[in-house]
Design a protein around this motif. Structure first.
Motif, PDB file in Angstrom:
ATOM      1  N   SER A 272       0.848  -1.189   0.000  1.00  0.00           N
ATOM      2  CA  SER A 272       0.000   0.000   0.000  1.00  0.00           C
ATOM      3  C   SER A 272       0.886   1.242   0.000  1.00  0.00           C
ATOM      4  N   LEU A 273       0.712   2.075  -1.021  1.00  0.00           N
ATOM      5  CA  LEU A 273       1.436   3.338  -1.137  1.00  0.00           C
ATOM      6  C   LEU A 273       0.424   4.450  -0.930  1.00  0.00           C
TER       7      LEU A 273
ATOM      8  N   ARG B 195      -2.039  -1.313  -3.498  1.00  0.00           N
ATOM      9  CA  ARG B 195      -3.053  -0.260  -3.550  1.00  0.00           C
ATOM     10  C   ARG B 195      -2.354   1.100  -3.499  1.00  0.00           C
ATOM     11  N   ILE B 196      -2.745   1.992  -4.402  1.00  0.00           N
ATOM     12  CA  ILE B 196      -2.272   3.370  -4.389  1.00  0.00           C
ATOM     13  C   ILE B 196      -3.435   4.234  -3.911  1.00  0.00           C
ATOM     14  N   ILE B 197      -3.247   4.959  -2.831  1.00  0.00           N
ATOM     15  CA  ILE B 197      -4.288   5.822  -2.296  1.00  0.00           C
ATOM     16  C   ILE B 197      -3.764   7.252  -2.248  1.00  0.00           C
ATOM     17  N   VAL B 198      -4.523   8.170  -2.813  1.00  0.00           N
ATOM     18  CA  VAL B 198      -4.142   9.574  -2.841  1.00  0.00           C
ATOM     19  C   VAL B 198      -5.118  10.370  -1.982  1.00  0.00           C
TER      20      VAL B 198
ATOM     21  N   ASP C 213     -10.509   5.553   8.740  1.00  0.00           N
ATOM     22  CA  ASP C 213     -11.086   5.361   7.402  1.00  0.00           C
ATOM     23  C   ASP C 213     -10.003   5.203   6.347  1.00  0.00           C
ATOM     24  N   LEU C 214      -8.947   6.003   6.435  1.00  0.00           N
ATOM     25  CA  LEU C 214      -7.850   5.893   5.471  1.00  0.00           C
ATOM     26  C   LEU C 214      -7.174   4.529   5.583  1.00  0.00           C
ATOM     27  N   ALA C 215      -7.004   4.048   6.805  1.00  0.00           N
ATOM     28  CA  ALA C 215      -6.433   2.716   7.001  1.00  0.00           C
ATOM     29  C   ALA C 215      -7.335   1.650   6.396  1.00  0.00           C
ATOM     30  N   TRP C 216      -8.630   1.835   6.498  1.00  0.00           N
ATOM     31  CA  TRP C 216      -9.601   0.886   5.937  1.00  0.00           C
ATOM     32  C   TRP C 216      -9.446   0.814   4.418  1.00  0.00           C
ATOM     33  N   VAL C 217      -9.334   1.970   3.773  1.00  0.00           N
ATOM     34  CA  VAL C 217      -9.154   1.984   2.318  1.00  0.00           C
ATOM     35  C   VAL C 217      -7.833   1.328   1.941  1.00  0.00           C
ATOM     36  N   ALA C 218      -6.821   1.489   2.785  1.00  0.00           N
ATOM     37  CA  ALA C 218      -5.470   1.037   2.459  1.00  0.00           C
ATOM     38  C   ALA C 218      -5.257  -0.458   2.637  1.00  0.00           C
TER      39      ALA C 218
ATOM     40  N   SER D 128      -7.992  -2.879   4.177  1.00  0.00           N
ATOM     41  CA  SER D 128      -9.129  -3.754   4.495  1.00  0.00           C
ATOM     42  C   SER D 128      -9.450  -4.704   3.344  1.00  0.00           C
ATOM     43  N   LYS D 129     -10.010  -5.843   3.684  1.00  0.00           N
ATOM     44  CA  LYS D 129     -10.443  -6.797   2.669  1.00  0.00           C
ATOM     45  C   LYS D 129     -11.597  -6.220   1.856  1.00  0.00           C
ATOM     46  N   GLU D 130     -12.449  -5.412   2.504  1.00  0.00           N
ATOM     47  CA  GLU D 130     -13.609  -4.853   1.824  1.00  0.00           C
ATOM     48  C   GLU D 130     -13.228  -3.939   0.665  1.00  0.00           C
ATOM     49  N   ALA D 131     -12.104  -3.242   0.784  1.00  0.00           N
ATOM     50  CA  ALA D 131     -11.695  -2.300  -0.262  1.00  0.00           C
ATOM     51  C   ALA D 131     -10.754  -2.923  -1.286  1.00  0.00           C
ATOM     52  N   ALA D 132     -10.425  -4.183  -1.134  1.00  0.00           N
ATOM     53  CA  ALA D 132      -9.507  -4.850  -2.062  1.00  0.00           C
ATOM     54  C   ALA D 132     -10.117  -4.946  -3.453  1.00  0.00           C
ATOM     55  N   GLY D 133      -9.304  -4.698  -4.474  1.00  0.00           N
ATOM     56  CA  GLY D 133      -9.743  -4.853  -5.855  1.00  0.00           C
ATOM     57  C   GLY D 133     -10.514  -3.686  -6.421  1.00  0.00           C
ATOM     58  N   VAL D 134     -10.860  -2.717  -5.587  1.00  0.00           N
ATOM     59  CA  VAL D 134     -11.594  -1.539  -6.060  1.00  0.00           C
ATOM     60  C   VAL D 134     -10.598  -0.536  -6.642  1.00  0.00           C
TER      61      VAL D 134
END
Length: 320
Positions: free
Chosen positions: A88-89, A135-138, A260-265, A267-273
């Motif tokens: 996760s970046l 995962r790349i999160i901005v 919430d940011l950790a969840w996006v980075a 979590s299984k729920e946010a995987a593949g999105v």
């Protein structure tokens, strides 16, 4: 580092949103090494997280995103550290200046340089070290959207071309630094959407998403506010967030947005999105301008050609 399975790299992790995101990630994934960056770590943030969790998986590394040379130096030293693949970046750091137009040492407008250019370059340079499902999160902002800024009286984000944002004409540049910030947040979303499209075209499992943390009193973005505003921002508003939320729904705590940011980075729920904009944990729409592929392509192409050094923007995905 052999005891760790993956790396999470988070810019701007020494305070505020980034600190609480790093804390939550380190707690949920003790087998990950969590790298937090900043120009300095005067508060010993990494040590504080490790002590609180009774772990040793959070590490601070200095990184000055305002200097492209320092971003390159950071990336050049990365292989020598033998960290496991980056899962996760999180491109989270940001700057907000309300003063007159400023440029960085490379001659680029400072807000655009830190909030977009430094992060984009970091991604391209570290791409060979990404996990195949990284995962790349901005971290973006709702202030990119005129629908929100018009309600608050803030200046609208205005994207013309990347070249204009990098080298604005002082004679015609908006006098309010807040517009430069809001436009840089629009650029964050444009770049994220462009990246997601390129990753999809390359049949890559790497994902790219933007994140809106909401309005968080107490964060370091207000360090350049005037005396009274700065005092209220740091010492009053953070303690009345429940009351503020009743009037301004977009207000959130740094602790809550960090979760919430950790969840996006991770979590299984946010995987593949991919190619989405998360407002907290909710996928939502962004401004009309952010979906204009002409603007996305202009920003992507100019960034790759001018800052990264050419190519098609996809060669960075090849493993080192």
């Amino acid at each position: 580092m052999s005891s760790y399975t993956n790396t999470v790299l988070l810019t701007g992790g020494t305070s505020g949103l980034g600190f609480f995101a790093a804390l939550n990630i380190a707690k949920k994934e003790p087998k990950y090494i969590v790298i937090i960056t900043g120009r300095s770590d005067h508060n010993s943030s990494a040590s504080k997280i490790n002590t609180k969790l009774n772990q040793k998986n959070v590490v601070f590394l200095p990184l000055d995103l305002s200097s492209l040379a320092k971003v390159r130096g950071f990336a050049e030293s990365w292989p020598s550290k033998s960290y496991p693949p980056i899962i996760s970046l999180i491109l989270n750091a940001g700057t907000q200046s309300l003063g007159p137009l400023e440029t960085n040492e490379d001659g680029y407008e400072k807000t655009f340089a830190v909030n977009h250019l430094g992060h984009a370059l970091l991604f391209h340079l570290l791409a060979p070290y990404l996990d195949p499902k990284a995962r790349i999160i901005v971290t973006a902002s709702g202030t990119h959207n005129p629908v929100q800024t018009q309600k608050s009286g803030l200046p609208d984000a205005v994207y013309t071309t990347a070249a204009d944002l990098a080298h604005p004409d002082p004679a015609s540049a908006h006098p309010k630094g807040m517009q430069r910030y809001n436009t840089s947040k629009l650029a964050n979303i444009l770049w994220t959407y462009a990246l997601a499209r390129h990753l999809g075209d390359a049949k890559s499992a790497i994902t790219a998403n933007a994140f809106n943390p909401g309005l968080m009193p107490g964060t370091g973005l207000a360090r350049e506010y005037n005396g009274i505003s700065r005092f209220l921002w740091f010492h009053v508003l953070p303690y009345i967030i429940p009351l503020l939320k009743m009037v301004i729904p977009v207000v959130r705590s740094t602790e809550g947005s960090g979760e919430d940011l950790a969840w996006v980075a991770v979590s299984k729920e946010a995987a593949g999105v991919s190619g989405k904009y998360f407002d907290g944990r909710k996928e939502t729409m962004t401004s009309a301008a952010s979906y204009e592929t002409e603007k996305q392509d202009d920003l992507w192409t100019w960034t790759v050609k001018t800052v990264v050094g050419g190519g098609d923007g996809l060669t960075c995905l090849k493993k080192a």
